[in-house]
Design a protein around this motif. Structure first.
Motif, PDB file in Angstrom:
ATOM      1  N   ALA A  17     -50.998 -53.782   8.512  1.00 41.68           N
ATOM      2  CA  ALA A  17     -50.371 -54.074   7.226  1.00 41.68           C
ATOM      3  C   ALA A  17     -50.099 -55.568   7.078  1.00 41.68           C
ATOM      4  CB  ALA A  17     -49.075 -53.280   7.068  1.00 41.68           C
ATOM      5  N   MET A  20     -53.289 -56.985   6.072  1.00 43.67           N
ATOM      6  CA  MET A  20     -53.559 -56.687   4.667  1.00 43.67           C
ATOM      7  C   MET A  20     -52.769 -57.626   3.758  1.00 43.67           C
ATOM      8  SD  MET A  20     -54.926 -55.049   2.229  1.00 43.67           S
ATOM      9  CE  MET A  20     -55.373 -53.363   2.226  1.00 43.67           C
ATOM     10  N   GLY A  21     -51.518 -57.895   4.109  1.00 47.40           N
ATOM     11  CA  GLY A  21     -50.716 -58.834   3.333  1.00 47.40           C
ATOM     12  C   GLY A  21     -51.279 -60.238   3.386  1.00 47.40           C
ATOM     13  N   LEU A  24     -54.131 -60.322   1.057  1.00 40.57           N
ATOM     14  CA  LEU A  24     -53.658 -60.402  -0.327  1.00 40.57           C
ATOM     15  C   LEU A  24     -53.218 -61.820  -0.673  1.00 40.57           C
ATOM     16  CD1 LEU A  24     -51.679 -57.060  -0.658  1.00 40.57           C
ATOM     17  CD2 LEU A  24     -53.902 -57.614  -1.634  1.00 40.57           C
ATOM     18  N   SER A  56     -54.042 -55.620  -5.964  1.00 42.26           N
ATOM     19  CA  SER A  56     -53.188 -55.417  -4.793  1.00 42.26           C
ATOM     20  C   SER A  56     -52.594 -54.010  -4.770  1.00 42.26           C
ATOM     21  CB  SER A  56     -52.080 -56.463  -4.733  1.00 42.26           C
ATOM     22  OG  SER A  56     -51.206 -56.320  -5.818  1.00 42.26           O
ATOM     23  N   CYS A  60     -53.303 -51.603  -1.645  1.00 38.54           N
ATOM     24  CA  CYS A  60     -52.167 -51.055  -0.894  1.00 38.54           C
ATOM     25  C   CYS A  60     -52.167 -49.527  -0.936  1.00 38.54           C
ATOM     26  CB  CYS A  60     -50.858 -51.602  -1.447  1.00 38.54           C
ATOM     27  SG  CYS A  60     -50.641 -53.357  -1.132  1.00 38.54           S
ATOM     28  N   PHE A  63     -54.871 -48.430   1.455  1.00 39.87           N
ATOM     29  CA  PHE A  63     -54.376 -48.641   2.821  1.00 39.87           C
ATOM     30  C   PHE A  63     -53.392 -47.543   3.206  1.00 39.87           C
ATOM     31  CE2 PHE A  63     -51.509 -50.459   5.943  1.00 39.87           C
ATOM     32  CZ  PHE A  63     -52.390 -51.038   6.843  1.00 39.87           C
ATOM     33  N   SER A  64     -52.500 -47.206   2.285  1.00 39.19           N
ATOM     34  CA  SER A  64     -51.519 -46.160   2.546  1.00 39.19           C
ATOM     35  C   SER A  64     -52.188 -44.802   2.712  1.00 39.19           C
ATOM     36  CB  SER A  64     -50.489 -46.115   1.418  1.00 39.19           C
ATOM     37  OG  SER A  64     -49.556 -45.096   1.638  1.00 39.19           O
ATOM     38  N   SER A  77     -44.902 -51.381   3.909  1.00 42.39           N
ATOM     39  CA  SER A  77     -44.579 -52.318   2.830  1.00 42.39           C
ATOM     40  C   SER A  77     -44.016 -53.620   3.383  1.00 42.39           C
ATOM     41  CB  SER A  77     -43.555 -51.688   1.881  1.00 42.39           C
ATOM     42  OG  SER A  77     -44.076 -50.508   1.331  1.00 42.39           O
ATOM     43  N   GLU A  80     -46.893 -55.711   4.838  1.00 47.02           N
ATOM     44  CA  GLU A  80     -47.690 -56.380   3.809  1.00 47.02           C
ATOM     45  C   GLU A  80     -46.940 -57.580   3.239  1.00 47.02           C
ATOM     46  OE1 GLU A  80     -48.527 -53.173   1.185  1.00 47.02           O
ATOM     47  OE2 GLU A  80     -50.238 -52.488   2.379  1.00 47.02           O
TER      48      GLU A  80
END
Length: 93
Positions: A17, A20-21, A24, A56, A60, A63-64, A77, A80
């Motif tokens: 995560a 992933m953030g 982003l 995004s 997300c 990804f979830s 969360s 990210e």
């Protein structure tokens, strides 16, 4: 995998995560570069932000779905958000 959620799996998903953030953050910087040449009008920035939020949110959500079976988890969360902030604190300046 979802019902027990061992700490090792949680840590692995948290690190993913954060990645992933970070991605982003790169995406947002790319969209900022695209709108850099526009004049000081509000519409291009509004469109940029809407496009970023749609992309995004979709990423997300995917990804979830992949790692948490669509269940909202705080550490995903938070990961990210931490990844996004790490990008803008260090290389995103």
């Amino acid at each position: 995998m979802i019902t027990g959620f061992l700490h090792q799996i949680q840590l692995s998903v948290f690190v993913k995560a954060v990645g992933m953030g970070y991605f982003l953050g790169i995406l947002f910087s790319f969209l900022m570069l695209i709108t850099f040449g526009f004049r000081k009008r509000a519409l291009p920035y509004f469109i940029r932000d809407v496009i970023f939020f749609i992309i995004s949110a979709f990423l997300c959500f995917i990804f979830s779905l992949k790692y948490c079976s669509g269940m909202p988890r705080f550490y995903v969360s938070a990961g990210e958000l931490i990844g996004f902030l790490v990008f803008f604190l260090f290389p995103g300046k």
